[in-house]
Design an enzyme around this catalytic site. Structure first.
Site, PDB file in Angstrom:
ATOM      1  N   GLU A 171      66.986  19.826  56.442  1.00 52.49           N
ATOM      2  CA  GLU A 171      66.869  19.015  55.220  1.00 52.49           C
ATOM      3  C   GLU A 171      65.720  18.134  55.491  1.00 52.49           C
ATOM      4  OE1 GLU A 171      70.181  18.100  53.722  1.00 52.49           O
ATOM      5  OE2 GLU A 171      70.132  20.204  53.206  1.00 52.49           O
ATOM      6  N   GLU A 174      71.738  26.849  53.764  1.00 48.74           N
ATOM      7  CA  GLU A 174      73.398  25.953  53.014  1.00 48.74           C
ATOM      8  C   GLU A 174      73.540  26.425  51.562  1.00 48.74           C
ATOM      9  OE1 GLU A 174      73.290  21.967  56.025  1.00 48.74           O
ATOM     10  OE2 GLU A 174      73.747  21.642  53.651  1.00 48.74           O
TER      11      GLU A 174
END
Length: 386
Positions: free
Chosen positions: A177, A295
Site C-alpha cells: 500500500e 487485500e
C-alpha cells in the site's frame, strides 16, 4: 441503481473466460508490536511482539478449505534493522527474524505445497513503523535526509529474491500500500525491485503496487496530494520475463453512510466491487496486464456476505484477475478484528471475537468465501501468470 451505461460496461467486462490461479488468505502478525513511540517493539521478540503463522492454521486452510495461497506479512525494519539501514544486510542473529520468516514460508510452500506471497508491510516507507501507515520516510524521497534510497530498496529486493530464488512457489509482493507520494517514484521503486529480483536469478511472479494504497477503485483517479493516477505510470513497468502482475486492494465499506474511505474498518458494505473495479479492469485489458486482489474484506453480516460474493464472482468472470487473498488470519489477533467492524473477529480458525462469539472463519468464510473457492487452482510449477 446502476445506470444503463454502467450496466453495459460491466457486461462487456465479463465476457472473457477467466481462470483464477491463486486463492487464499492473508497471514498478518509479522508487523505487530511496533505502535506508539518510535523504536517500540524493534526488533521485538518472536512469539511475543510478532509471529508469522500458526502452522496448524495453514494446515486447515490447505487440507480442509483447499486454498493454495497465503500472503505473509513482515516489517522491513525487522528484516533490515535500523543500525544496518535498508539494503542487503539482514537480521540473522537478533531474534533470527529472517530464519523465522523463512520457516513460515517453507511450511506453506514446501510442507503444504501452497504458494506464498512475500509482503514487506511498509507502505513504501522505512525507518519508523510506529504509526503505520503514515510514519516513516518515503523510500526514494531525495528531499528527506532520513529516507532510504531507491537504490537501497533495490539492494534489499536483490538479497531477498536471492534467498528465495530456488523456491518456485514464492510470489514477490514489492510493498504494501504505497500512498501519498509521487506516482513516478512508485514506478521507479517498483522497477528497481523487478530489476533486482530478476538479476538475482529469481523467475517467480512479482506483484507491483500503485498509489493511493493501491486501491482498485481509485486506480484511474488522482489520489493523495494531487498524485497522478496509478494508471498513468504502472503500465510502463518492464519485466524481461513478463511475469509481473498488478497488486490491488479493495475494501467494500464506509462509516455509517457518511464517510467512504475503503479502509476495511467498517462493518457495513456499501461499495460494489464490480462497479468500482470497472475502470481498473478496462485499463488492465487495454494494457494486457493481470492483477491480484491481495487485500479485501467485509463484516459479519448478510449485507457484506452479498458484497463479497459479488466481488469474487466478478473476479472469477474476468480474465484480468488471477487471484485473491482476504484479510486476515494470523497467530496474534486473539479476539481483535483485523477487518470490517470491531465484532467481526479474525479469520484464524477456532478463535472468538470480542463478544465471545465465533470469529470470521466461522461466519464470513463459509457464507461468502468458501463458495467462491475454485476447484482447479494452480497446484504445481513456478508461480506465474498462467
Amino acid at each position: 441503481m446502476k445506470s444503463l451505461q454502467n450496466l453495459g460496461l460491466l457486461a462487456a467486462l465479463s465476457l472473457s473466460t477467466a481462470k483464477l490461479l491463486y486463492v487464499g488468505v492473508n497471514e498478518s502478525g509479522g508487523e505487530f508490536g511496533v505502535f506508539g513511540t518510535p523504536g517500540t517493539g524493534l526488533p521485538g521478540t518472536f512469539g511475543v511482539n510478532y509471529a508469522f503463522i500458526n502452522e496448524s492454521t495453514v494446515d486447515i486452510f490447505v487440507d480442509q478449505e483447499k486454498i493454495n495461497f497465503f500472503r505473509v506479512t513482515f516489517l522491513m525494519e525487522r528484516m533490515c534493522p535500523l543500525e544496518f539501514g535498508l539494503g542487503a544486510r539482514f537480521n540473522e542473529t537478533r531474534m533470527q527474524y529472517f530464519s523465522e520468516y523463512a520457516a513460515a514460508i517453507n511450511h506453506i510452500t514446501v510442507t503444504k505445497g501452497a504458494y506464498a506471497l512475500i509482503d514487506p508491510h511498509n507502505y513504501m516507507r522505512y525507518n519508523d513503523p510506529s504509526n503505520q501507515p503514515f510514519s516513516g520516510s518515503v523510500i526514494g524521497n531525495t528531499s528527506d535526509p532520513n529516507a532510504a534510497t531507491t537504490a537501497q530498496f533495490g539492494e534489499f529486493w536483490g538479497e531477498l529474491a536471492r534467498r528465495f530464488a530456488t523456491n518456485p512457489k514464492v510470489v514477490f509482493g514489492i510493498n504494501n500500500e504505497p500512498h501519498d507520494m509521487p506516482t513516478q517514484l512508485i514506478l521507479a521503486n517498483d522497477q528497481i525491485a523487478i530489476d533486482a529480483i530478476r538479476a538475482a536469478g529469481a523467475p517467480q511472479l512479482i506483484l507491483a503496487p500503485g498509489n493511493g494504497f493501491t486501491g482498485g477503485h481509485s486506480w484511474t483517479q488522482v489520489t493523495g496530494n494531487n498524485d497522478a493516477p496509478s494508471s498513468e505510470f504502472l503500465n510502463k513497468l518492464s519485466d524481461p520475463l513478463k511475469n509481473t502482475a498488478i497488486d490491488i486492494h479493495e475494501y467494500l465499506g464506509e462509516l455509517a453512510g457518511r464517510h467512504v474511505d475503503f479502509s476495511g474498518q467498517h462493518a457495513e458494505c456499501t461499495q460494489p466491487a464490480p462497479t468500482n473495479l470497472a475502470n481498473l479492469t478496462l485499463w488492465l485489458r487495454e494494457n494486457n496486464l493481470k492483477a491480484v486482489i491481495s487485500e479485501f474484506g467485509g463484516g459479519d453480516n448478510q449485507n457484506c456476505y452479498d458484497f463479497i460474493d459479488d466481488m469474487l464472482t466478478y473476479l472469477a468472470a474476468n480474465d484480468e484477475y488471477i487471484g485473491w487473498t482476504i484479510w486476515a488470519a494470523g497467530p496474534l489477533w486473539g479476539t481483535s478484528s483485523p477487518c470490517c467492524g470491531p465484532d467481526t473477529g479474525s479469520l484464524e480458525p477456532g478463535m472468538l471475537n470480542d463478544l465471545g462469539q465465533p470469529d470470521a472463519f466461522s461466519n464470513v468464510w463459509p457464507n461468502a468465501v468458501r463458495p467462491n473457492i475454485p476447484k482447479d487452482l494452480k497446484r504445481s510449477g513456478v508461480s506465474s501468470l498462467d
